[in-house]
Design a protein around this motif. Structure first.
Motif, PDB file in Angstrom:
ATOM      1  N   LYS A  91       0.759  -1.271   0.082  1.00 16.08           N
ATOM      2  CA  LYS A  91       0.066   0.000  -0.009  1.00 16.08           C
ATOM      3  C   LYS A  91       0.709   1.326  -0.103  1.00 16.08           C
ATOM      4  O   LYS A  91       0.608   2.310  -0.637  1.00 16.08           O
ATOM      5  CB  LYS A  91      -0.965   0.017   1.235  1.00 16.08           C
ATOM      6  N   ASN A  92       1.846   1.000   0.732  1.00 17.42           N
ATOM      7  CA  ASN A  92       2.970   2.370   0.907  1.00 17.42           C
ATOM      8  C   ASN A  92       3.514   2.763  -0.590  1.00 17.42           C
ATOM      9  O   ASN A  92       3.382   3.900  -1.023  1.00 17.42           O
ATOM     10  CB  ASN A  92       3.873   2.416   1.761  1.00 17.42           C
ATOM     11  N   HIS A  99       1.171   3.841  -3.170  1.00 17.08           N
ATOM     12  CA  HIS A  99       0.488   5.330  -2.958  1.00 17.08           C
ATOM     13  C   HIS A  99       1.750   6.354  -3.430  1.00 17.08           C
ATOM     14  O   HIS A  99       1.370   7.294  -4.147  1.00 17.08           O
ATOM     15  CB  HIS A  99       0.659   5.504  -1.589  1.00 17.08           C
ATOM     16  N   ASP A 100       2.918   5.950  -3.281  1.00 20.04           N
ATOM     17  CA  ASP A 100       4.027   6.813  -3.781  1.00 20.04           C
ATOM     18  C   ASP A 100       3.846   6.922  -5.246  1.00 20.04           C
ATOM     19  O   ASP A 100       4.058   7.917  -5.919  1.00 20.04           O
ATOM     20  CB  ASP A 100       5.342   6.038  -3.405  1.00 20.04           C
TER      21      ASP A 100
END
Length: 214
Positions: free
Chosen positions: A167-168, A171-172
């Motif tokens: 997820k991180n 997102h980036d």
């Protein structure tokens, strides 16, 4: 012009080196062969080197070990402090890809790793146009950064990361300004550079641009 990410850089300063060296976190493919990537950028550099986004000084260290004259530019106060502690004699100034002080030295090489994507495509073109004026004869730009091969590859990578549950990272990839090889080719060619690309891992490409004779 990338300064909207300064808070992120400040927060990441303490854990950045751990992130790039870890084999278990969701960014492990982005930083795969990290040391080799730094070496490739440094090996393509010569003379007086202007480094944008010095971060904690990892590329800086490789450049200095190769006896190159390095000038660092970094917008994050926390990152600048860390680099100053590591290299007390290094000239590191407050600035970013588009806004930085004038330098007395002739710049031979402009380098950066994992940072150029903090500029929009319009800002990338503005930066490259400025660098063409800054560099001396035979000057070059050597960047290593995440770039998409083309739009279909962009969609494939996003879907792959989504399926991995990262997820991180997703997102980036969705919120920062990652571009394509085609866009970069057009920008460099339009502004007087011969550019070539080499894939270094699943995400990162070496961008090698030489200023054309005028």
């Amino acid at each position: 012009m990338g300064r909207e990410f300064i808070d992120l850089f400040d927060q990441w300063a303490e854990s950045y080196d751990e992130t790039v060296s870890s084999k278990d976190n969701e960014y492990h493919e982005v930083f795969n062969q990290y040391e080799e990537i730094l070496d490739r950028v440094a090996n393509e550099s010569y003379g007086t080197v202007l480094e944008f986004g010095v971060g904690t000084g990892n590329l800086t260290n490789v450049l200095i070990n190769k006896k190159l004259n390095v000038i660092g530019v970094e917008p994050s106060p926390v990152m600048r402090e860390k680099t100053a502690e590591r290299f007390p004699e290094l000239n590191v100034v407050d600035g970013d890809f588009l806004s930085f002080p004038d330098f007395d030295e002739t710049i031979d090489t402009i380098v950066s790793t994992y940072a150029f994507h903090h500029l929009t495509d319009k800002e990338k073109e503005q930066a490259i146009r400025n660098y063409g004026k800054l560099l001396g004869n035979n000057g070059k730009i050597v960047f290593a950064d995440t770039v998409y091969e083309h739009e279909d590859a962009k969609k494939e990578i996003h879907e792959r990361v989504r399926n991995q549950g990262y997820k991180n990272l997703l997102h980036d990839l969705l919120t920062e300004y990652y571009t394509t090889l085609g866009v970069l080719t057009e920008i460099f060619d339009k502004n007087g550079f011969d550019v070539s690309f080499e894939r270094l891992n699943r995400y990162v490409w070496l961008i090698h641009a030489v200023k054309k004779d005028t």
